[in-house]
Design an enzyme around this catalytic site. Sequence first.
Site, short mmCIF file in Angstrom:
data_model
loop_
_atom_site.label_atom_id
_atom_site.label_comp_id
_atom_site.label_asym_id
_atom_site.label_seq_id
_atom_site.Cartn_x
_atom_site.Cartn_y
_atom_site.Cartn_z
N LYS A 218 0.82 -1.22 0.00
CA LYS A 218 0.00 0.00 0.00
C LYS A 218 0.85 1.28 0.00
O LYS A 218 0.44 2.30 -0.54
CB LYS A 218 -0.98 0.01 1.17
N LYS A 280 8.13 1.16 3.29
CA LYS A 280 7.78 2.58 3.49
C LYS A 280 8.91 3.46 2.94
O LYS A 280 8.65 4.47 2.29
CB LYS A 280 7.57 2.87 4.97
P1 ADP Z 1 2.10 -0.59 8.96
O1 ADP Z 1 1.13 -1.63 9.41
O2 ADP Z 1 1.79 0.77 9.46
O3 ADP Z 1 2.38 -0.64 7.50
P2 ADP Z 1 4.55 -2.01 9.74
O4 ADP Z 1 4.39 -2.79 10.99
O5 ADP Z 1 4.55 -2.74 8.46
O6 ADP Z 1 3.45 -0.87 9.77
O7 ADP Z 1 5.90 -1.12 9.83
C1 ADP Z 1 6.10 -0.24 10.91
C2 ADP Z 1 7.04 -0.88 11.91
O8 ADP Z 1 8.36 -0.92 11.38
C3 ADP Z 1 7.24 -0.12 13.19
O9 ADP Z 1 6.23 -0.40 14.12
C4 ADP Z 1 8.61 -0.61 13.68
O10 ADP Z 1 8.45 -1.63 14.63
C5 ADP Z 1 9.24 -1.20 12.45
N1 ADP Z 1 10.57 -0.71 12.08
C6 ADP Z 1 11.52 -1.46 11.45
N2 ADP Z 1 12.62 -0.75 11.21
C7 ADP Z 1 12.40 0.50 11.67
C8 ADP Z 1 13.19 1.68 11.70
N3 ADP Z 1 14.42 1.72 11.17
N4 ADP Z 1 12.67 2.79 12.26
C9 ADP Z 1 11.43 2.74 12.79
N5 ADP Z 1 10.63 1.66 12.79
C10 ADP Z 1 11.10 0.53 12.24
MG MG Z 2 3.00 -2.93 6.85
#
Ligand code: ADP
Ligand code: MG
Length: 318
Positions: A218, A280
């Site tokens: 997404k 992201k």
């Molecule tokens: P969403 O459901 O919002 O797409 P995700 O769980 O897929 O979220 O991704 C967000 C998560 O990525 C955060 O909660 C964190 O735990 C993780 N994360 C991994 N690497 C990093 C980073 N370098 N900085 C911040 N968060 C990170």
């Molecule tokens: Mg995700």
Amino acid sequence: MADLNGKTAVIALGGNAITRPDREDTIANQFANTRKSLDGVVELIKAGYKMVISHGNGPQVGNAILRVELSRGKAPILPLGICVADTEGGMGYMIEQSLQNRLRAESVDRKVVTVISQVLVDYDDPQIQNPTKYIGQFYTEEEAARFTKERGWVVKKDANRGWRRVVPSPQPISVIEADIIKSLVESGTIVIAVGGGGIPVYIDEKGNLEGIDAVIDKDLASAVLGKQISSEILIILTSVDKVALNYGEKNETWIDQATVSEMEDYLRKGHFPPGSMGPKMNAAIQFIRDGGKQVIITSFENAGRALKGKAGTRILPD
Ligand code: ADP
Ligand code: MG
């Protein structure tokens, strides 16, 4: 119609917007979570932004697939593309109605609509031969072997958690409905689009659109749509306030602001893992490289403050 500031933002809502790991996953709770997650979005609307809202659908599409499996022999099998379309509709409805009620309560005169979005992918995308995106439930090794044989699934081991179906997650190329989304957005309508990344489609030898059993990230779909509608800003709302270097390590450091080249360098060095921050950051980089002015990655709570430069991580052109 409220005053618009002339700027367009794409806001991508993460999984936590609708399903929270700490709360039972009922529709009543999904509505309650959705309403809460909209605070930041409403702040941006009040600031006069034209807007597209996108959202993830991981848990919901997992449940949709589970229902299909449990009703085998009783109700028709739904292909993955239809499950994505169904969740795009259902979740779009939840966000749309929650936002309409909220805007009415706050006397903000903006319209909201959900556009079920098809997203063009390349039939020759390497993901289609080599899928890597885990979806749905965990299975035992025996079940994994059986479903591979009986259902033609690709099932792989997901770390230590068990066996899980994998599906292709090809690169999004363009959103089929982008023109109509753009004209709606320009007229001030808030458009909910590319929910769950949108429904993957390709163009067949006769030039027709055809669905494909895959899912699209997404955040990447949001970046692609952002470019197509000439959005200045991409805002990715998730469960962390900022992006970190050495995330979760002793030497973890939070990033307030970085250029796209710096982020490309950090990505290469492995700071943003696949399946969470990686997609992201890829989306952020693609959006800026395609001409976007800024990307903000932050939490739902901090959306409004992040836009004023007081929270979140900002990614800017070099
Ligand atoms: P969403 O459901 O919002 O797409 P995700 O769980 O897929 O979220 O991704 C967000 C998560 O990525 C955060 O909660 C964190 O735990 C993780 N994360 C991994 N690497 C990093 C980073 N370098 N900085 C911040 N968060 C990170
Ligand atoms: Mg995700």
